[in-house]
Design a protein around this motif. Structure first.
Motif, short mmCIF file in Angstrom:
data_model
loop_
_atom_site.label_atom_id
_atom_site.label_comp_id
_atom_site.label_asym_id
_atom_site.label_seq_id
_atom_site.Cartn_x
_atom_site.Cartn_y
_atom_site.Cartn_z
N ILE A 265 0.86 -1.20 0.00
CA ILE A 265 0.00 0.00 0.00
C ILE A 265 0.89 1.24 0.00
O ILE A 265 1.73 1.40 0.89
CB ILE A 265 -0.90 0.01 1.25
N GLY A 266 0.72 2.09 -1.00
CA GLY A 266 1.50 3.33 -1.07
C GLY A 266 2.97 3.09 -1.33
O GLY A 266 3.81 3.35 -0.48
N PRO A 267 3.34 2.57 -2.52
CA PRO A 267 4.76 2.29 -2.81
C PRO A 267 5.65 3.53 -2.87
O PRO A 267 6.87 3.41 -2.76
CB PRO A 267 4.72 1.58 -4.16
N GLY A 268 5.06 4.71 -3.05
CA GLY A 268 5.86 5.95 -3.08
C GLY A 268 6.92 5.88 -4.16
O GLY A 268 6.61 5.65 -5.33
N THR A 269 8.19 6.03 -3.77
CA THR A 269 9.27 6.00 -4.75
C THR A 269 9.71 4.58 -5.11
O THR A 269 10.55 4.38 -5.99
CB THR A 269 10.50 6.76 -4.22
N GLY A 270 9.20 3.60 -4.38
CA GLY A 270 9.47 2.20 -4.74
C GLY A 270 10.62 1.54 -4.00
O GLY A 270 11.08 0.47 -4.42
N SER A 271 11.07 2.11 -2.88
CA SER A 271 12.21 1.48 -2.21
C SER A 271 11.82 0.15 -1.55
O SER A 271 12.57 -0.83 -1.62
CB SER A 271 12.86 2.43 -1.20
N LEU A 272 10.63 0.10 -0.94
CA LEU A 272 10.18 -1.18 -0.38
C LEU A 272 9.81 -2.14 -1.51
O LEU A 272 10.07 -3.35 -1.42
CB LEU A 272 8.97 -0.94 0.56
N ALA B 97 0.74 -3.25 -6.15
CA ALA B 97 1.03 -2.01 -5.41
C ALA B 97 -0.09 -1.01 -5.68
O ALA B 97 -0.37 -0.68 -6.84
CB ALA B 97 2.37 -1.45 -5.86
N VAL B 98 -0.73 -0.55 -4.61
CA VAL B 98 -1.84 0.38 -4.76
C VAL B 98 -1.38 1.76 -4.32
O VAL B 98 -1.03 1.96 -3.16
CB VAL B 98 -3.06 -0.09 -3.94
N GLU B 99 -1.33 2.69 -5.27
CA GLU B 99 -0.80 4.03 -5.00
C GLU B 99 -1.82 5.07 -5.43
O GLU B 99 -2.26 5.09 -6.58
CB GLU B 99 0.53 4.20 -5.76
N LYS B 100 -2.17 5.93 -4.50
CA LYS B 100 -3.20 6.93 -4.76
C LYS B 100 -2.71 8.08 -5.64
O LYS B 100 -3.45 8.64 -6.44
CB LYS B 100 -3.63 7.47 -3.39
N ASP B 101 -1.44 8.42 -5.48
CA ASP B 101 -0.88 9.59 -6.17
C ASP B 101 -0.45 9.23 -7.60
O ASP B 101 0.40 8.34 -7.79
CB ASP B 101 0.31 10.11 -5.35
N LYS B 102 -1.04 9.93 -8.57
CA LYS B 102 -0.78 9.67 -9.99
C LYS B 102 0.73 9.71 -10.31
O LYS B 102 1.25 8.86 -11.01
CB LYS B 102 -1.52 10.75 -10.78
N GLU C 150 -4.96 3.96 -7.27
CA GLU C 150 -6.25 4.00 -6.57
C GLU C 150 -6.04 4.27 -5.09
O GLU C 150 -4.97 4.02 -4.54
CB GLU C 150 -6.96 2.64 -6.76
N ASP C 151 -7.08 4.75 -4.45
CA ASP C 151 -7.06 4.93 -3.00
C ASP C 151 -7.30 3.56 -2.36
O ASP C 151 -8.28 2.88 -2.70
CB ASP C 151 -8.21 5.90 -2.65
N ILE C 152 -6.41 3.15 -1.47
CA ILE C 152 -6.53 1.80 -0.88
C ILE C 152 -7.88 1.60 -0.19
O ILE C 152 -8.43 0.49 -0.20
CB ILE C 152 -5.36 1.50 0.10
N THR C 153 -8.43 2.66 0.37
CA THR C 153 -9.68 2.49 1.12
C THR C 153 -10.88 2.23 0.17
O THR C 153 -11.94 1.85 0.61
CB THR C 153 -9.98 3.72 2.01
N LEU D 193 3.07 2.35 5.68
CA LEU D 193 1.71 2.88 5.53
C LEU D 193 1.62 4.39 5.73
O LEU D 193 2.19 4.92 6.68
CB LEU D 193 0.83 2.18 6.56
N PRO D 194 0.86 5.07 4.86
CA PRO D 194 0.61 6.50 5.12
C PRO D 194 -0.14 6.65 6.45
O PRO D 194 -1.12 5.94 6.70
CB PRO D 194 -0.29 6.93 3.97
N PHE D 195 0.35 7.54 7.29
CA PHE D 195 -0.16 7.71 8.65
C PHE D 195 -1.67 7.96 8.69
O PHE D 195 -2.40 7.38 9.49
CB PHE D 195 0.59 8.88 9.31
C1 LIG Z 1 5.19 6.83 3.50
S1 LIG Z 1 5.02 6.91 1.74
C2 LIG Z 1 5.66 5.38 1.20
C3 LIG Z 1 7.13 5.40 1.10
C4 LIG Z 1 7.69 4.31 0.23
N1 LIG Z 1 7.84 3.07 0.94
C5 LIG Z 1 8.99 4.78 -0.39
O1 LIG Z 1 9.98 4.11 -0.20
O2 LIG Z 1 8.99 5.81 -1.04
C6 LIG Z 1 3.32 6.77 1.57
C7 LIG Z 1 2.76 6.62 0.13
O3 LIG Z 1 1.38 6.27 0.27
C8 LIG Z 1 0.62 6.93 -0.72
N2 LIG Z 1 -0.75 7.03 -0.21
C9 LIG Z 1 -1.27 7.92 0.69
N3 LIG Z 1 -2.56 7.68 0.95
C10 LIG Z 1 -2.88 6.59 0.18
C11 LIG Z 1 -4.09 5.86 -0.01
N4 LIG Z 1 -5.22 6.21 0.63
N5 LIG Z 1 -4.08 4.81 -0.87
C12 LIG Z 1 -2.94 4.47 -1.54
N6 LIG Z 1 -1.77 5.13 -1.39
C13 LIG Z 1 -1.74 6.17 -0.55
C14 LIG Z 1 1.31 8.27 -0.87
O4 LIG Z 1 1.00 8.86 -2.12
C15 LIG Z 1 2.79 7.87 -0.73
O5 LIG Z 1 3.34 7.57 -1.99
#
Ligand SMILES: C[S@@+](CC[C@H](N)C(=O)[O-])C[C@H]1O[C@@H](n2cnc3c(N)ncnc32)[C@H](O)[C@@H]1O
Length: 164
Positions: free
Chosen positions: A25-32, A45-50, A71-74, A103-105
């Protein structure tokens, strides 16, 4: 370097190995994502941000091991995405997926409520949370004022562990 070590610890905590199916959930830059791929997992990998979704697709190129869904994970329909993949990889024996996520907080409680009851899809869920959120979800005791309905929920659905 610190990030790489934390990601490897998340992968190890989930016991991810060759052939596993993982929801990130939320791969961001893809390090995980990179650490999960290196362990041999197939990842949804489900990522909300285009922009982040494009970034992670560009980083890893076209591979059968990774599907990035913007997509938004929720709002994500877990069963319709995961059951066909698990069925295809089951070879006659029920197969389960794993959740591994930094996980995004802001969505941590919602995601826990959404995913924990899905014991028909997931066997393991490893989440990196802020200390405070992790302790609030997993360590509150019934004798304390911090004990909330979410703790009853977490206790019911999981054998939780906190790694600090
Ligand atoms: C803490 S970062 C992840 C960092 C990642 N592991 C990295 O190495 O860059 C959180 C990611 O979750 C995404 N995100 C936030 N809310 C989300 C949601 N509701 N559904 C899916 N992705 C979400 C953000 O766009 C962001 O890319």
């Amino acid at each position: 370097m610190l990030n790489a070590r934390v990601n490897e610890e998340l992968v190890a905590a989930a016991g991810v190995e060759e052939g596993d199916v993982v929801l990130e959930i939320g791969p961001g830059t893809g390090s995980l994502t990179a650490a999960l791929l290196a362990a041999g997992a197939t990842i949804v990998a489900v990522e909300k941000d285009k922009h982040m979704a494009t970034l992670v697709r560009d980083r890893f190129g076209s591979t059968e091991q990774l599907k990035v869904i913007e997509e938004d994970i929720t709002k994500f329909h877990v069963h319709s995405h995961f059951l066909p993949i698990l069925e295809e990889k089951s070879h006659g024996k029920k197969k389960y997926a794993k959740v591994v996520s930094n996980l995004p907080f802001n969505v941590s409680t919602e995601v826990v409520k959404q995913i924990l009851p899905m014991g028909d899809v997931f066997s393991v869920m490893v989440l990196m949370l802020q200390d405070e959120a992790a302790l609030r979800l997993a360590n509150a005791s019934i004798q304390t004022p911090e004990y909330r309905p979410i703790n009853v929920f977490v206790n019911f659905y999981s054998g939780k562990r906190v790694f600090l």
